[in-house]
Motif scaffolding. Structure first.
Motif, PDB file in Angstrom:
ATOM      1  N   ASP A   1     -17.314 -32.089   6.054  1.00 48.69           N
ATOM      2  CA  ASP A   1     -18.454 -31.809   5.187  1.00 48.69           C
ATOM      3  C   ASP A   1     -19.426 -32.976   5.276  1.00 48.69           C
ATOM      4  O   ASP A   1     -19.045 -34.089   5.669  1.00 48.69           O
TER       5      ASP A   1
ATOM      6  N   TYR B   1     -15.286 -24.551  -1.946  1.00 47.73           N
ATOM      7  CA  TYR B   1     -16.035 -23.597  -1.113  1.00 47.73           C
ATOM      8  C   TYR B   1     -15.416 -22.204  -1.098  1.00 47.73           C
ATOM      9  O   TYR B   1     -15.912 -21.308  -0.420  1.00 47.73           O
TER      10      TYR B   1
ATOM     11  N   PHE C   1     -18.898 -21.739   3.844  1.00 47.77           N
ATOM     12  CA  PHE C   1     -19.506 -22.604   2.835  1.00 47.77           C
ATOM     13  C   PHE C   1     -20.084 -21.758   1.700  1.00 47.77           C
ATOM     14  O   PHE C   1     -21.277 -21.484   1.649  1.00 47.77           O
TER      15      PHE C   1
ATOM     16  N   CYS D   1     -19.957 -21.293   8.912  1.00 47.53           N
ATOM     17  CA  CYS D   1     -19.614 -22.608   9.460  1.00 47.53           C
ATOM     18  C   CYS D   1     -19.473 -22.488  10.975  1.00 47.53           C
ATOM     19  O   CYS D   1     -18.871 -21.529  11.469  1.00 47.53           O
TER      20      CYS D   1
ATOM     21  N   LYS E   1     -18.001 -29.566  11.725  1.00 40.89           N
ATOM     22  CA  LYS E   1     -18.087 -28.275  11.042  1.00 40.89           C
ATOM     23  C   LYS E   1     -19.494 -28.162  10.458  1.00 40.89           C
ATOM     24  O   LYS E   1     -19.785 -28.647   9.373  1.00 40.89           O
TER      25      LYS E   1
ATOM     26  N   ARG F   1     -23.287 -26.536   9.365  1.00 37.67           N
ATOM     27  CA  ARG F   1     -24.022 -25.412   8.793  1.00 37.67           C
ATOM     28  C   ARG F   1     -25.014 -24.877   9.822  1.00 37.67           C
ATOM     29  O   ARG F   1     -25.390 -25.582  10.758  1.00 37.67           O
TER      30      ARG F   1
ATOM     31  N   SER G   1     -16.657 -20.188  15.059  1.00 38.13           N
ATOM     32  CA  SER G   1     -17.349 -20.120  13.764  1.00 38.13           C
ATOM     33  C   SER G   1     -16.475 -19.413  12.740  1.00 38.13           C
ATOM     34  O   SER G   1     -15.560 -18.664  13.085  1.00 38.13           O
TER      35      SER G   1
END
Length: 282
Positions: A32, A196, A83, A88, A59, A61, A78
Motif C-alpha cells: 500500500d 480494504y 482496494f 489492484c 500492488k 492502483r 490484477s
C-alpha cells in the motif's frame, strides 16, 4: 524453515509506503502507498537495492499503472475490486535475468488452457462420512504445522512451525480443516484485510492419500461463506502454475484467472510461477 519476512511502514516527508521485505524469496512487495507517487517508487527501489532483491512487486492502483510501466515495470496480474472496490494491478521489476525467465511457461499455458475448458461446477459432492469439516482452532496449530511439513518440502512462509501457525491465527487468519480418524488431513486459510475488505485464500494442503474426495473445494466454500458473512466480498488466491488440481479447483469454483507471477516464491525445491485467481461477491 526461516522466512525472514518483515512488514514495514516507511514514513517520509511526502509519502508513506507499507512494504514487505521478503528475504527468503529474495523480493520486496509494496502492499500500500499514500502521497507523492514518484517518491513512493524511489523509496521502494531503495529498499530493494538495500536487500539485493531479485524481484520488486508493486500492488498499484489503476491511476499509477502507466507511470510504473514508463519506469520499466511489467504487468503480471490484477485483482478486481481489491482496494474497497477499486482494482489492484501487480506491476513488477526484475533485477536478474534468471529471475525473469521461466522455463515452464509453455507447459503452464497448456495446463491453464486445459483447466479453462473444464465446466464450472454448481454443486459439491459430499465427502465420505469419515471426514469431518470444521473451523480450525488455536489448539490445532501443532497438527496444522505437521500437515504443511508433510505436504511442502519448502514453503514461502514457515507453516511447519506451530508457533508461527498460532501467531497467524491470533492475528486473524481463519482456517478450515478436514479431520479423518482424529487427524487433520486437509486445510486452507483466509488472510483477511478488514480495511480494504478483501481476503486471500491460501495455505491449501491435502495429504496425497486423501486427495480423491475433493476436500479442498469444500474448504474453499466454507471459507467463502465465512468471509461473506463478515463483509468480505473480494476473494483471491494464488496457485502453483504447474498444479493442475489446485488451479482446476479454483476455476471450477467460479474463480477467474487474472495473470501469472513469474518465479514468485520458493515452493518444494525451486522458484515457482503462481497463477492469480479472483472471485467477487458484489
Amino acid at each position: 524453515m526461516e522466512t525472514g519476512m518483515i512488514e514495514k511502514r516507511i514514513q517520509k516527508q511526502r509519502c508513506t509506503i507499507h512494504i514487505t521485505i521478503d528475504q527468503f524469496n529474495k523480493r520486496v512487495r509494496v502492499d500500500d502507498y499514500l502521497g507523492h507517487f514518484q517518491e513512493c517508487v524511489e523509496e521502494s527501489l531503495k529498499v530493494a537495492k538495500g536487500m539485493s532483491a531479485e524481484k520488486i512487486i508493486f500492488k498499484s492502483r489503476k491511476e499509477n499503472v502507466l507511470e510504473l510501466l514508463a519506469q520499466g515495470f511489467l504487468y503480471e496480474g490484477s485483482i478486481d475490486k481489491f482496494f474497497l472496490g477499486s482494482d489492484c494491478f501487480f506491476l513488477v521489476k526484475y533485477k536478474r535475468n534468471e529471475r525473469r525467465n521461466s522455463e515452464e511457461w509453455e507447459k503452464e499455458d497448456q495446463i491453464l488452457s486445459d483447466i479453462q475448458s473444464l465446466p464450472i461446477k454448481t454443486g459439491l459432492d459430499d465427502p465420505p462420512s469419515a471426514y469431518q469439516g470444521r473451523m480450525g482452532e488455536v489448539t490445532d496449530a501443532l497438527q496444522l504445522s505437521q500437515l504443511y511439513g508433510k505436504v511442502f518440502e519448502v514453503y514461502p512462509t514457515p507453516m511447519n512451525d506451530p508457533s508461527y501457525v498460532k501467531k497467524c491465527m491470533e492475528k486473524g487468519t481463519v482456517f478450515y480443516v478436514f479431520v479423518h480418524e482424529g487427524r487433520i488431513v486437509s486445510a486452507a486459510s483466509a488472510e483477511i484485510d478488514s480495511f480494504y475488505h478483501n481476503a486471500e485464500i491460501t495455505d491449501c494442503a491435502t495429504l496425497p492419500e486423501h486427495r480423491q474426495y475433493g476436500l479442498m473445494k469444500h474448504l474453499i466454500s466454507a471459507l467463502e461463506d465465512y468471509l461473506i458473512s463478515h463483509g468480505i466480498f473480494c476473494i483471491y488466491s494464488f496457485a502453483r502454475s504447474l498444479s493442475f488440481g489446485m488451479n482446476a479447483a479454483l476455476h471450477q469454483h467460479g474463480y477467474s484467472y487474472r495473470g501469472r507471477l513469474a518465479n514468485n516464491c520458493y515452493i518444494f525445491d525451486k522458484l515457482e510461477d503462481m497463477n492469480l485467481w479472483v472471485k467477487n461477491f458484489t
